[in-house]
Every structure is written in C-alpha cells, then in structure tokens.
Design a protein around this motif. Sequence first.
Motif, mmCIF file in Angstrom:
data_model
loop_
_atom_site.group_PDB
_atom_site.id
_atom_site.type_symbol
_atom_site.label_atom_id
_atom_site.label_comp_id
_atom_site.label_asym_id
_atom_site.label_seq_id
_atom_site.Cartn_x
_atom_site.Cartn_y
_atom_site.Cartn_z
ATOM 1 N N UNK A 221 36.859 22.619 14.343
ATOM 2 C CA UNK A 221 37.184 22.347 15.752
ATOM 3 C C UNK A 221 38.689 22.261 16.003
ATOM 4 N N UNK A 222 39.508 22.630 15.003
ATOM 5 C CA UNK A 222 40.952 22.382 15.124
ATOM 6 C C UNK A 222 41.743 23.594 15.629
ATOM 7 N N UNK A 223 41.041 24.601 16.138
ATOM 8 C CA UNK A 223 41.713 25.824 16.603
ATOM 9 C C UNK A 223 42.596 26.429 15.519
ATOM 10 N N UNK A 224 42.079 26.420 14.303
ATOM 11 C CA UNK A 224 42.789 27.064 13.203
ATOM 12 C C UNK A 224 43.959 26.281 12.647
ATOM 13 N N UNK A 225 44.117 25.015 13.085
ATOM 14 C CA UNK A 225 45.272 24.241 12.600
ATOM 15 C C UNK A 225 45.023 23.594 11.240
ATOM 16 N N UNK A 226 43.744 23.365 10.917
ATOM 17 C CA UNK A 226 43.426 22.641 9.683
ATOM 18 C C UNK A 226 42.563 23.485 8.767
ATOM 19 N N UNK A 227 42.704 23.229 7.468
ATOM 20 C CA UNK A 227 41.829 23.901 6.505
ATOM 21 C C UNK A 227 41.351 22.891 5.463
ATOM 22 N N UNK A 228 40.118 23.100 5.014
ATOM 23 C CA UNK A 228 39.518 22.216 4.017
ATOM 24 C C UNK A 228 39.755 22.811 2.634
ATOM 25 N N UNK A 229 40.139 21.955 1.682
ATOM 26 C CA UNK A 229 40.244 22.416 0.295
ATOM 27 C C UNK A 229 38.859 22.220 -0.340
ATOM 28 N N UNK A 230 38.249 23.304 -0.769
ATOM 29 C CA UNK A 230 36.894 23.218 -1.326
ATOM 30 C C UNK A 230 36.871 22.355 -2.582
ATOM 31 N N UNK A 231 35.768 21.658 -2.779
ATOM 32 C CA UNK A 231 35.574 20.862 -3.996
ATOM 33 C C UNK A 231 35.689 19.379 -3.714
ATOM 34 N N UNK A 232 34.608 18.649 -3.970
ATOM 35 C CA UNK A 232 34.624 17.198 -3.744
ATOM 36 C C UNK A 232 35.609 16.524 -4.702
ATOM 37 N N UNK A 233 36.388 15.562 -4.185
ATOM 38 C CA UNK A 233 37.229 14.762 -5.089
ATOM 39 C C UNK A 233 36.489 13.486 -5.523
ATOM 40 N N UNK A 234 35.384 13.166 -4.813
ATOM 41 C CA UNK A 234 34.476 12.089 -5.249
ATOM 42 C C UNK A 234 33.072 12.526 -4.865
ATOM 43 N N UNK A 235 32.070 11.895 -5.451
ATOM 44 C CA UNK A 235 30.683 12.132 -5.019
ATOM 45 C C UNK A 235 30.100 10.799 -4.603
ATOM 46 N N UNK A 236 29.529 10.725 -3.408
ATOM 47 C CA UNK A 236 29.132 9.442 -2.829
ATOM 48 C C UNK A 236 27.826 9.571 -2.055
#
Length: 279
Positions: A221-236
């Motif tokens: 929803x950020x109009x291309x301003x944000x990107x997610x780095x794949x891969x969990x850094x924790x599992x919860x």
Amino acid sequence: MKKIFAALLAGALAISLVACGTSSSTASVASAGDSSKVTSAPASETPTLDAIKQKGKIVMLTSTGFPPYEYLGDDGKPAGVDIDLAQLVADDLGVELEVIDMNFDLLIDALKSGKGDFIAAGMTANEERATHIDFSQSYTANGLLMVVAAGNDTIKTAADLAGKTIAVQSGTTADLYANDEVEGAKVLTFNTPIEAGTAVAGGKADVAIIDNLPAKSIAESSNGKLQVIEGFITEEPMAMGIAKNQEDLVEEIDKVLAAAVKDGTVEALTDKHYEIAGA
Ligand code: GLN
C-alpha cells in the motif's frame, strides 16, 4: 498469497493437531432406560462462559492498524481476520461481539483489569506474556520481517540491523527484538506498524520490523516506497489472549479456532482481508 498461506497453514495445523489430541470429552451417557445414572448437575464447570452468556456479549480487545488481522474498514469500524474469528466465538456462544480498539501496548493490562474478555490482535504467544495471561492455540504461524525503502540494498539480513535506526510498534515483539537482539540500534517506537512503515518511507528510519502479512500489506500500500526483505528474522505463533484462570473460555476459543483452521476458514479470511486491506 496462496504460497505464503500454505506455509503458514502447515505450522498452524501441526499446532491444532496437538490441541485436538489434548481435548477431552466429559459427557457420560447413561444406559437406555436407566434414569438412576442421571445425577443432578454439579456447580458450573464453565463459570466464565456462564457470565458471558449472562451479559449477552463477549468483549474483544484489539489494536487496529495491523492489516489483514485488524484494520479500520470503510465504515470506520474494526474489520479483519481476528474480528471475524472472534465473531465465530460469539456466534458459537449465542452472544453479541463487542470490539474495543486501543494501542497494542495497553492490551495485556486492559485484559487483566477486566476491560474485555479476550485479546485478538495478531498477538504472539511468548513466555514473558504467558506469565501474565493465558493463550489459546495458535491459529497462524507468523514471523517478523524487515521493511526498507525501495532500492535500499544495505539491509539484507538481520546482521545488517546493527547500528541502524529501527522503527517498530511499541510493546510488540519487534520492539523487544530491536532493543534486545540488535547491537547499537536506535529504536523509534510508534503506535501502529503503519506509522513505523511511514517513518521508513519518509527517511526517518532505516528499517521497520513488522509481522509477516502486515509488513507485506503495508509495503503493497506504499505506492512503491517500501519493500519487504524476504525471510523471517523470528518465528512467532499468533494466538488469542485470555485472563488467567478462565480455562473454560480458553477451551471454547480453542474449539472454534481448531475448526476454523481445519476447514479452511482461517485461510479464506486471511486471503479475503489481505485483498481488501492491501487495496
Ligand atoms: N505479533 C506482534 C506481537 O505480538 C505484533 C502484534 C501487533 O502489532 N498487533 O507483538
């Protein structure tokens, strides 16, 4: 979305199978025609559920701004996976559902002081929280992700967080992680993960740490301003929170969640609300 959910579901199913294995049936059946076996009902074994039915409503505590689990719908009312799952609990008990929306870091105290009957807020069941409240079975296997500004290639793994300015939602497991696990981080706290994402998009923070689907929804929803780095850094694991000594309510919520995981309701609701909230 399908692939993400398949992985989540595998974890949730494993947990629900364990939960099913421990549930017990207390019903006993007298043999036909033998009325002497029917004894008068003992003191209620379901005092919490009795009180909820007496009130005619069950009160859910949540914190919107965490799509697809809870967000404000077009009508301005809380909507999302957790609200729909809570409605199934209310329906099963034959009572109304009331939803109270507040900052995430106030939820546990609000539950303990009786402001609501349970928490449904994408909450991670962890040991520290379990010293204050009880948790239902998990209904979603979740984890934390890093969200950076589009084109930022300086943060690829959790090791790259050291020394960075990290935006998190106050009182969440992301807040704990940034403070406890990252060397030399400057942690900025916000009331919602959406605000944490906005801080990254606006250059005030290098990275936000946000739960899996909310992170993806916020980035989309950020109009291309944000990107997610794949891969969990924790599992919860995500679960619902119930005040201590209310086993009957825990069992009721477990029963509804186990069925909703098993018959695909949780998956369908997750897909539905991800589409709506991410639009
Ligand atoms: N799962 C995270 C936690 O429990 C965040 C939940 C939320 O922000 N609603 O801390």
